[in-house]
Write a protein that holds these residues in place. Sequence first.
Motif, PDB file in Angstrom:
ATOM      1  N   ASP A  11       0.834  -1.210   0.000  1.00  0.00           N
ATOM      2  CA  ASP A  11       0.000   0.000   0.000  1.00  0.00           C
ATOM      3  C   ASP A  11       0.866   1.256   0.000  1.00  0.00           C
ATOM      4  N   GLY A  12       0.584   2.142  -0.941  1.00  0.00           N
ATOM      5  CA  GLY A  12       1.366   3.360  -1.071  1.00  0.00           C
ATOM      6  C   GLY A  12       2.667   3.174  -1.804  1.00  0.00           C
ATOM      7  N   LEU A  15       0.895  -0.580  -5.279  1.00  0.00           N
ATOM      8  CA  LEU A  15      -0.419  -0.411  -5.891  1.00  0.00           C
ATOM      9  C   LEU A  15      -0.607   0.993  -6.444  1.00  0.00           C
ATOM     10  N   ARG A  19      -5.713   1.335  -5.948  1.00  0.00           N
ATOM     11  CA  ARG A  19      -5.303   0.296  -5.001  1.00  0.00           C
ATOM     12  C   ARG A  19      -5.261  -1.072  -5.676  1.00  0.00           C
ATOM     13  N   SER A  42       4.459  -6.574   4.033  1.00  0.00           N
ATOM     14  CA  SER A  42       3.367  -5.633   4.278  1.00  0.00           C
ATOM     15  C   SER A  42       2.820  -5.781   5.688  1.00  0.00           C
ATOM     16  N   ARG A  44      -0.256  -6.070   5.891  1.00  0.00           N
ATOM     17  CA  ARG A  44      -1.460  -6.836   5.572  1.00  0.00           C
ATOM     18  C   ARG A  44      -1.388  -8.262   6.107  1.00  0.00           C
ATOM     19  N   GLU A 123     -11.861  -1.431   4.956  1.00  0.00           N
ATOM     20  CA  GLU A 123     -10.768  -2.413   4.887  1.00  0.00           C
ATOM     21  C   GLU A 123     -11.120  -3.598   3.991  1.00  0.00           C
ATOM     22  N   ASN A 126     -10.548  -2.354   0.533  1.00  0.00           N
ATOM     23  CA  ASN A 126      -9.130  -2.149   0.224  1.00  0.00           C
ATOM     24  C   ASN A 126      -8.359  -3.454   0.064  1.00  0.00           C
ATOM     25  N   THR A 127      -8.702  -4.448   0.875  1.00  0.00           N
ATOM     26  CA  THR A 127      -7.899  -5.676   0.907  1.00  0.00           C
ATOM     27  C   THR A 127      -8.505  -6.843   0.146  1.00  0.00           C
ATOM     28  N   SER A 182       0.196   5.104  10.145  1.00  0.00           N
ATOM     29  CA  SER A 182       0.177   5.062   8.682  1.00  0.00           C
ATOM     30  C   SER A 182      -0.656   6.193   8.084  1.00  0.00           C
ATOM     31  N   HIS A 255       3.802   6.362  -6.338  1.00  0.00           N
ATOM     32  CA  HIS A 255       3.157   5.056  -6.544  1.00  0.00           C
ATOM     33  C   HIS A 255       2.004   5.153  -7.547  1.00  0.00           C
TER      34      HIS A 255
END
Length: 274
Positions: A11-12, A15, A19, A42, A44, A123, A126-127, A182, A255
């Motif tokens: 992330d950042g 992607l 994203r 990550s 994640r 979330e 995003n994931t 973050s 990014h």
Amino acid sequence: MNFKAICTDIDGTLLNSERDLSPRLKAVIQLLPQDFPLILASSRMPDAMRHLLFDLGKPSEPIIAYNGGFVLDGKGNVLDSVCIPLELVSKILDMTRKTDIHVSLYQGENWYEPKPDYWAKREIQNTKVEPTWMSGEEVLDLWEKDNLGAHKVMVMGDSNEISWLFGELHFEHAKDLHLYRSKDTYIEIAPRKISKATALKLVLDHLYDFGMEEVIAFGDNYNDIDLIQRVGWGVAVANARPEVKAVAKEITLHHKEDGVAATLERIRDLKFEI
């Protein structure tokens, strides 16, 4: 020098603005040698990383999840697992109980959410992973039975409340916890003794015949600093924190402008040599 592996934040960093993985990035990864390792590192959870590796045509790569707290080889075997103790997780929940702060709990392959509110839905979007719906107290009871802790606690909410919690946790538990701010509305909480860099060294020692000096790594945030410093060629994206840029050997594009792909294209043209 010859680079024998890529290690990158997600992330950042990896992607794009949507994203997602850009077509340009996918194309340059496909041009790498088939046995060239691409290691994702990550905050994640594993399932939020696996679909990205699959889309990149690298489904059997090692995974560094939770900023290094949970490390898997390419076959899903656990190489390392470091948790926040249960009593400290309980204290974090107690501290947030009279606030509007949302608390997400992670352990291994599992993600626990108390309710489908704004933060949980964000979330999930995003994931691309679905959580287990369970209250914090129920999770603590479950973990106590199995003598488990949290690989990550993520708290989200109003920036003022998040600032208060960050200050309290830093004052009382700076020796026990990594606190990654973050975003103004997020804190990612991990055990103090882990990092992406220590996890990468573990992966290399177990699975490969080369060291950190032959890895190129990409990052953007505080939890990438150690990684960027310790590899052979550390690259910060243009949107990275100033502290990350200060220790990087190269600053690539933003990014959102395919910074990782741009650097990998250059390395490819130089036959993986700098």
